[in-house]
Design a protein around this motif. Structure first.
Motif, PDB file in Angstrom:
ATOM      1  N   LEU A   1       2.505   0.113   9.981  1.00  0.00           N
ATOM      2  CA  LEU A   1       1.989   0.919   8.984  1.00  0.00           C
ATOM      3  C   LEU A   1       1.251   0.764   8.020  1.00  0.00           C
ATOM      4  O   LEU A   1       0.111  -0.465   8.875  1.00  0.00           O
ATOM      5  N   PRO A   2       0.089   1.641   6.906  1.00  0.00           N
ATOM      6  CA  PRO A   2      -1.226   1.626   6.677  1.00  0.00           C
ATOM      7  C   PRO A   2      -1.082   0.538   5.731  1.00  0.00           C
ATOM      8  O   PRO A   2      -0.059   0.492   5.226  1.00  0.00           O
ATOM      9  N   PRO A   3      -2.071  -0.107   5.211  1.00  0.00           N
ATOM     10  CA  PRO A   3      -2.637  -1.154   3.720  1.00  0.00           C
ATOM     11  C   PRO A   3      -1.990   0.442   2.925  1.00  0.00           C
ATOM     12  O   PRO A   3      -2.124   1.319   2.424  1.00  0.00           O
ATOM     13  N   PHE A   4      -1.345  -0.477   2.336  1.00  0.00           N
ATOM     14  CA  PHE A   4      -0.547   0.046   1.069  1.00  0.00           C
ATOM     15  C   PHE A   4      -0.486  -0.360  -0.397  1.00  0.00           C
ATOM     16  O   PHE A   4      -0.514  -1.813  -0.663  1.00  0.00           O
ATOM     17  N   ALA A   5      -0.315   0.037  -1.721  1.00  0.00           N
ATOM     18  CA  ALA A   5      -0.017  -1.143  -2.751  1.00  0.00           C
ATOM     19  C   ALA A   5       1.039   0.021  -3.567  1.00  0.00           C
ATOM     20  O   ALA A   5       0.861   1.725  -3.735  1.00  0.00           O
ATOM     21  N   VAL A   6       0.996  -1.277  -4.386  1.00  0.00           N
ATOM     22  CA  VAL A   6       2.976  -0.271  -5.315  1.00  0.00           C
ATOM     23  C   VAL A   6       2.057  -0.215  -6.796  1.00  0.00           C
ATOM     24  O   VAL A   6       1.244  -0.879  -7.384  1.00  0.00           O
ATOM     25  N   THR A   7       2.056   1.273  -7.163  1.00  0.00           N
ATOM     26  CA  THR A   7       1.672   1.433  -8.359  1.00  0.00           C
ATOM     27  C   THR A   7       2.801   2.065  -9.324  1.00  0.00           C
ATOM     28  O   THR A   7       2.356   1.803 -10.542  1.00  0.00           O
ATOM     29  N   THR A   8       3.874   1.778  -9.480  1.00  0.00           N
ATOM     30  CA  THR A   8       5.143   2.321  -9.785  1.00  0.00           C
ATOM     31  C   THR A   8       6.232   1.687  -8.822  1.00  0.00           C
ATOM     32  O   THR A   8       6.585   1.999  -8.384  1.00  0.00           O
ATOM     33  N   ARG A   9       7.284   0.687  -9.846  1.00  0.00           N
ATOM     34  CA  ARG A   9       7.905   0.170  -8.942  1.00  0.00           C
ATOM     35  C   ARG A   9       9.135  -0.112 -10.294  1.00  0.00           C
ATOM     36  O   ARG A   9       9.416  -0.271 -11.221  1.00  0.00           O
TER      37      ARG A   9
END
Length: 569
Positions: free
Chosen positions: A451-459
């Motif tokens: 998996l590439p680095p990722f950020a959660v923007t909506t949860r």
């Protein structure tokens, strides 16, 4: 210093209209805080549980729950998240924004004194082991349970006030960039100022630009080296606030970063040495200052040249042995590295610190972190952030030749066995919020379709939107049209399914796709979002990769499974 109450002194003595917290610039007075504590205590008593799991993204309510637990004699286990796997790992009553319990009294904050005995009838359950459990994985990735008492945390707060408080006026506001459930963020951002009566800004400031918008008041900044590095790299920064001190911990603060931030914030840069187990043990003024023990701390070296210490913040008077190597001379203590970063490859010892020092000496390398990878063949792997010169060389030679070129440069000073066999070139290393890098995070970069680095923007409950850093998942593009790298469809499917399993309570097996479409090619430089919708009743997960160019791919994944409620629901 031996008898500490379960409440910080200002909670008993501060005027009702004095300000305890700021939440989004709105003041929270001690009267409100006291009332909320009464409500939380009532709700916790109804659970009749000596231990509860605490997870709350809101720092103010987190602190209220924590102190209410201690007043009731309960122990709070701090959860890093409320994902299904974590809930299964901690099958206890949960409190906080993710509570499964009927905490109806939480919103009924009618009381105005925390000593209101009538609010707690004698028949209500009371427990006698107040405390807090944190989980630390160090560099290994294996969770370890560590118990802390309120006395340990309050004693640390009193020592910090003794050492640093003389320079702080009473209206100093504490602001932080580090999480409140971490054992640097919690004691420095919250317990210390709450103990001493300083107002606290509850929301974390994740971007350095946000610090420039603080009110023109005196502030103490609690930060991490990763955030301070971003601050040092900003082209312009003109804060209105007065920063009286900046504290940094979690990993070494580079001298150049400390000097740049000292100039930009016009403040002292104070570096903290400690761990989850030891709490704060030493401090120094960076860059270049000598390390000084906290009052009551005794330091020595063991037979391996590693620091050992006794501290009033430890649960007993035994020596605590660290893995940090150090030397002591007329100028004080100097840290020299980590003993646990010496690994064995093919039966021979390799010092990862020395390897990384050699890498950083190359003008083509800006940052580097190495790790052992054990499998059919033991080997060293390296994750590298390239400089402008390095990126130019990589484009000129191509990855395979550039890998060999780096190995050849390192072979001039290192033994063959220490040379990395596999490389990943990333735009940023996988730092945690505290500026640390774990071996597990580096190894994951070398997994197939990692998996590439990722950020959660909506949860939401059954919906997630994540942004993916495709450039840092470059290994997924390898072997697919070297002259025109694209993200294969099989990788897009793999990532979507793995992230769905991470965030949704899915059990069973994937059984097929419907309406699977690949509409636009994904390139390494694309800024892409992945949207996941979970439909438990249909036993489906819908996914879509989108960017400013439109939808790249989408589909409906079908599962044969039953949705199982968490054990502690």
């Amino acid at each position: 210093m031996n008898n500490f109450p379960l409440l910080p002194p200002p909670l008993l003595s501060a005027p009702p209209d004095a300000i305890a917290f700021y939440r989004n610039t709105t003041a929270i007075t001690y009267a409100v805080l006291r009332a909320d504590l009464v409500a939380a205590r009532r709700a916790l008593i109804k659970l009749n549980a000596p231990e509860v799991v605490l997870h709350d993204d809101d720092a103010y309510t987190f602190i209220v729950w924590l102190i209410a637990c201690w007043q009731n004699g309960q122990t709070a286990l701090l959860a890093a998240n409320d994902l299904p796997a974590t809930r299964s790992f901690l099958p206890l009553p949960w409190v906080g924004h993710c509570s499964d319990s009927a905490l109806s009294d939480w919103s009924n904050s009618a009381a105005n004194t925390i000593t209101d005995a009538a609010a707690f009838p004698g028949s209500a359950p009371q427990f006698d082991c107040p405390g807090m459990v944190v989980f630390t994985s160090g560099s290994s990735g294996t969770p370890t349970r560590i118990f802390k008492t309120p006395t340990q945390l309050y004693r640390e707060a009193a020592l910090l006030q003794q050492v640093f408080g003389d320079a702080l006026p009473p209206d100093t506001r504490f602001v932080g960039t580090v999480p409140h459930q971490h054992m640097f963020g919690l004691p420095f951002r919250f317990i210390w100022p709450l103990w001493a009566g300083y107002p606290i800004i509850t929301e974390p400031h994740h971007q350095p630009g946000e610090l420039g918008r603080l009110a023109a008041e005196p502030h103490v900044l609690i930060s991490s080296p990763a955030m301070l590095k971003r601050l040092a790299q900003m082209e312009t920064f003109s804060p209105s606030a007065r920063f009286l001190a900046t504290f940094s911990a979690g990993s070494p603060l580079h001298d150049s970063v400390a000097a740049a931030c000292e100039k930009r914030l016009t403040t002292k840069m104070i570096e903290i040495y400690g761990s989850t187990e030891t709490a704060c043990a030493m401090h120094r003024v960076a860059p270049g200052g000598a390390w000084n023990e906290l009052p009551g701390v005794t330091l020595a070296l063991d037979e391996n040249g590693c620091l050992k210490l006794r501290s009033p913040l430890l649960p007993d008077d035994h020596w605590f042995h660290t893995k940090d190597t150090a030397v002591h001379d007329d100028n004080g203590w100097r840290l020299t590295g980590r003993a646990d970063r010496v690994v064995k490859i093919e039966g021979r010892r390799v010092a990862l610190d020395a390897l990384e020092t050699a890498l950083l000496a190359l003008p083509e390398v800006s940052e580097a972190h190495t790790a052992p990878l054990y499998g059919k063949r033991d080997e060293i792997v390296a994750a590298v952030v390239l400089s402008d010169a390095g990126r130019t060389q990589l484009r000129s030679l191509g990855k395979s030749r550039f890998d060999r070129w780096l190995r050849q440069r390192l072979s001039m000073s290192l033994d063959r066995i220490a040379l990395p066999r596999r490389w990943r070139y990333v735009s940023a290393l996988p730092y945690t919020t505290m500026g640390k890098i774990t071996t597990a995070d580096i190894v994951r970069l070398f997994e197939q379709h990692a998996l590439p680095p990722f950020a959660v923007t909506t949860r939401k409950t059954n919906e997630m939107v994540l942004t993916l850093a495709l450039r840092d998942g470059a290994q997924a593009f390898e072997g697919h049209f070297p002259e025109l790298p694209i993200l294969p469809g099989v990788v897009q499917i793999d990532w979507a399914l793995r992230l769905a399993h991470r965030y949704f309570p899915i059990e069973g097996h994937f059984s097929g796709f419907r309406q699977l479409r690949f509409q636009r090619i994904l390139f390494p430089d694309d800024e892409v979002s992945l949207t996941l919708h979970f439909f438990p009743e249909k036993k489906e997960v819908h996914f879509a990769y989108t960017s400013s160019h439109g939808t790249h791919s989408q589909g409906r994944a079908l599962f044969t499974y039953s949705v199982v409620a968490p054990d502690n629901a």
